[in-house]
Scaffold this active site. Sequence first.
Site, mmCIF file in Angstrom:
data_model
loop_
_atom_site.group_PDB
_atom_site.id
_atom_site.type_symbol
_atom_site.label_atom_id
_atom_site.label_comp_id
_atom_site.label_asym_id
_atom_site.label_seq_id
_atom_site.Cartn_x
_atom_site.Cartn_y
_atom_site.Cartn_z
ATOM 1 N N GLU A 124 -22.011 9.791 12.314
ATOM 2 C CA GLU A 124 -21.362 10.177 13.552
ATOM 3 C C GLU A 124 -19.867 9.845 13.460
ATOM 4 O O GLU A 124 -19.493 8.731 13.111
ATOM 5 C CB GLU A 124 -22.013 9.365 14.684
ATOM 6 C CG GLU A 124 -21.906 9.970 16.033
ATOM 7 C CD GLU A 124 -23.014 10.977 16.355
ATOM 8 O OE1 GLU A 124 -22.964 11.511 17.461
ATOM 9 O OE2 GLU A 124 -23.908 11.236 15.518
ATOM 10 N N CYS A 158 0.212 -4.008 52.046
ATOM 11 C CA CYS A 158 0.406 -4.068 53.482
ATOM 12 C C CYS A 158 1.210 -5.320 53.771
ATOM 13 O O CYS A 158 0.937 -6.391 53.236
ATOM 14 C CB CYS A 158 -0.952 -4.138 54.170
ATOM 15 S SG CYS A 158 -0.824 -4.649 55.882
ATOM 16 N N TYR A 204 0.847 -1.198 0.000
ATOM 17 C CA TYR A 204 0.000 0.000 0.000
ATOM 18 C C TYR A 204 0.883 1.249 0.000
ATOM 19 O O TYR A 204 0.673 2.183 -0.769
ATOM 20 C CB TYR A 204 -0.926 -0.012 1.220
ATOM 21 C CG TYR A 204 -1.898 1.148 1.249
ATOM 22 C CD1 TYR A 204 -3.180 1.016 0.725
ATOM 23 C CD2 TYR A 204 -1.534 2.374 1.792
ATOM 24 C CE1 TYR A 204 -4.065 2.075 0.734
ATOM 25 C CE2 TYR A 204 -2.407 3.440 1.803
ATOM 26 C CZ TYR A 204 -3.683 3.292 1.276
ATOM 27 O OH TYR A 204 -4.557 4.347 1.285
ATOM 28 N N LYS A 210 -26.831 4.240 19.062
ATOM 29 C CA LYS A 210 -26.646 5.687 19.134
ATOM 30 C C LYS A 210 -25.207 5.960 19.558
ATOM 31 O O LYS A 210 -24.830 5.786 20.714
ATOM 32 C CB LYS A 210 -27.620 6.323 20.128
ATOM 33 C CG LYS A 210 -27.480 7.842 20.141
ATOM 34 C CD LYS A 210 -28.598 8.513 20.915
ATOM 35 C CE LYS A 210 -28.551 10.017 20.722
ATOM 36 N NZ LYS A 210 -27.305 10.605 21.224
HETATM 37 O O1 D41 Z 1 -25.763 7.341 16.262
HETATM 38 C C1 D41 Z 1 -26.272 8.456 16.376
HETATM 39 N N1 D41 Z 1 -25.741 9.305 17.253
HETATM 40 C C2 D41 Z 1 -27.466 8.871 15.566
HETATM 41 C C3 D41 Z 1 -27.778 10.210 15.503
HETATM 42 C C4 D41 Z 1 -28.239 7.925 14.863
HETATM 43 N N2 D41 Z 1 -27.973 6.605 14.893
HETATM 44 N N3 D41 Z 1 -29.314 8.354 14.145
HETATM 45 C C5 D41 Z 1 -29.632 9.669 14.074
HETATM 46 N N4 D41 Z 1 -30.699 10.032 13.333
HETATM 47 C C6 D41 Z 1 -31.044 11.320 13.240
HETATM 48 C C7 D41 Z 1 -32.237 11.670 12.430
HETATM 49 C C8 D41 Z 1 -33.414 10.854 12.853
HETATM 50 C C9 D41 Z 1 -32.577 13.117 12.579
HETATM 51 C C10 D41 Z 1 -31.909 11.388 11.006
HETATM 52 C C11 D41 Z 1 -28.875 10.656 14.765
HETATM 53 C C12 D41 Z 1 -29.281 12.008 14.620
HETATM 54 N N5 D41 Z 1 -30.357 12.299 13.856
HETATM 55 C C13 D41 Z 1 -28.597 13.136 15.228
HETATM 56 N N6 D41 Z 1 -27.395 13.158 15.760
HETATM 57 C C14 D41 Z 1 -27.128 14.379 16.206
HETATM 58 C C15 D41 Z 1 -28.176 15.165 15.937
HETATM 59 C C16 D41 Z 1 -29.104 14.406 15.315
#
Ligand code: D41
Length: 725
Positions: free
Chosen positions: A214, A480, A72, A157
């Site tokens: 993200e 100790c 690479y 999330k």
């Molecule tokens: O993983 C996340 N932090 C995440 C953020 C996610 N899995 N889905 C998201 N989906 C949205 C919408 C429903 C508005 C499309 C989000 C976020 N929004 C979001 N993250 C920060 C602001 C909004």
Amino acid sequence: MTWLPAHRWHAGSFLEFAQVQPASAVMVTLDMFAEPQEHPDQLRMQALRAQLHQHAHQYYVLDTPLIPDAEYDRLFQELQALEAAHPEWATPDSPTQRVGGKPLDQFASVRHAVPMLSIRTETDTESSGAQAFDSRVRRELELTDTDPAVEYVAELKFDGLAINLRYVEGVLLQAATRGDGETGEDVTQNIRTIGQIPLRLPADAPAVLEVRGEVYMRRDDFETLNERQRARIAQGEKGEKTFVNPRNAAAGAVRQLDPAIAAQRPLSFFAYGVGEVAHGGPGNARFTTHMELLQTLKKWGFPVAEQVDTAQGAPELIAYHQRIGALRDQLPYDIDGVVYKVNSIALQQRLGFVSREPRWAVAHKYPAQEQLTTVLGIDVQVGRTGKLTPVAKLAPVFVGGVTVTNATLHNEDEARRKDVRVGDTVIVRRAGDVIPEVVGVVPKPEQPESERGPVFTMPRICPVCGSAAVREEGEADYRCTGGLFCGAQRKQAILHFAQRRAVEVEGLGDKLVEQLVDAGTIHTLPDLYRLGLTALASLDRMADKSAQNIVTALEKSKQTTLPRFLFGLGIRHVGESTAKALAKHFGQLDAIMDASEEALLEVNDVGPIVAKSLRTFFDQPHNREVVEQLRACGVHWPENEPTSAGPKPLAGKIFVITGTLPTLGRDAAKDLIEAAGGKVSGSVSKKTSYVLAGAEAGSKLDRALELGVAVIDESTLMEMIHGSM
Ligand code: D41
């Protein structure tokens, strides 16, 4: 993934040739996408870019590299050289652009083509949170109880930073932070350094595509980064600091004005949605479901979390929330919850949004694993094995699902490194069932250093029993040395002493020891032998018969052996075999208790660490006192003549035994040689003094003859030992 280091462009070689053109200054011109000229270098550059794109995808997104790192690098350098020779053919989607361009004074503002909505957060971290969301969706859609379940997509999330990636004609042209949802900051140069983000899309992607996702940092990358930062600080580099958590490290990297620095911060990316999508052009993507959207993003080269799943109605959302909750601590990155989205895009449109929050999505959180609180004090706790642990006493705070008032600082070095003082505001973390820990101090810029509490120092005596606390070389912990005497170690010490391989007190298990110690009936080991039938029988759930059995077992245990007794004392690093070797060498306990470190080192198997540990143990008056009292209580063993006494005719000689000896077994021969100060080894070398050969000696004898090592028989050995030569 075996041989490629993560984030390959951190290597110095990639940073040498900074950038062909500052990324943000690259203009999109029609020229750029024009058909290739027939110049061989230009064709080669295109081929190299295509290959490097594919390998980056294999490596960063699919985790299955097809070529070794060096290969690479070679392709990469060839492209760099060609781009240097032909700057006019440089493109913004070249893999060489990932190294990061010139530092900026500030970020330009970016108005989002489609606002970046925020996501409603379900504050209820229980399962009822998922139920509430499903009920709301059904009500908005005017569904009745007889209508079928709504289909959702459940996602992780990520605890990172939301980013919009804008691709025009398949080329990443702009990356922006979310900002207030309307306007963000142009962080294109920094985002280009993220290996998981494609710089170019396949031909079937739409002419304009905005991907939202993200940016985050994996926990292992975070640890490596902080280690590197610590090394830099130790080398006196100015302006360097460590990061408190992966989220802060990721946010700092994305908002870093110098892209060369951002390039050295190991970031990752997951896609979860789209912004503007202009159909037509080469592709004509149209999504009917959110799942289809995610799968298409994956196909175009974007990382999508593998845990993404569909769910029918509330029960499956709840199951997902629970399943991921149980998995949370094993994931290689931090998540703060899961996200539920109505799968059908048509239904999403019917639901619409209120005040910038779609009605069709919700974030269902888990209890936060980190919180801020104040340090009220710093204590030192003594564990069951004598380990001293600094513990911060905290103003009560709800974190990771429980109220926390204590958090570990692990050991002296960690406490110093984090420099936690009384009165400080700190971040506490409790992940899963692990002990809460202090992650770091939140600085108070307005507070002068002189007004902070004193620097923490580890006590040199045990806070429980007052014995010396020592930190052995190469170890992180203070311990100790009170051993048997130390209240904190009492239960552990008693159980160790009473175990089958030590003096063996049948029937004395953890429950009973716990009861006896907690009731204050037993303070030290000798108290065991002062236990009367009445004291035992008066314990909860103790039948008279059982009490009698314990008394009998205690009586029986008094007759023991020196190795068992020695092992039972629970001296650090003194296991069963070391105890045997010591007993054999010295013959008597007093000789061991009084032996100098040098004398102890003469014992087979005893090295400096064990010798020191023994000396430290027997230098504590408490420990000698315990031994004396045990003897006074009647614990006894046969004492032998030390094998170390008397002449050592074979001292310094190394023997190898081979073949069948006329009268001695191999073990007996070995014991005899060792008793006379010699050593027995398994293989013949130049260092071998004698090969003791019997009948049918094999290759070892040949080797001895080859090396000119003296060969002797059993009778010669006996003469050497008994001196009748
Ligand atoms: O993983 C996340 N932090 C995440 C953020 C996610 N899995 N889905 C998201 N989906 C949205 C919408 C429903 C508005 C499309 C989000 C976020 N929004 C979001 N993250 C920060 C602001 C909004």
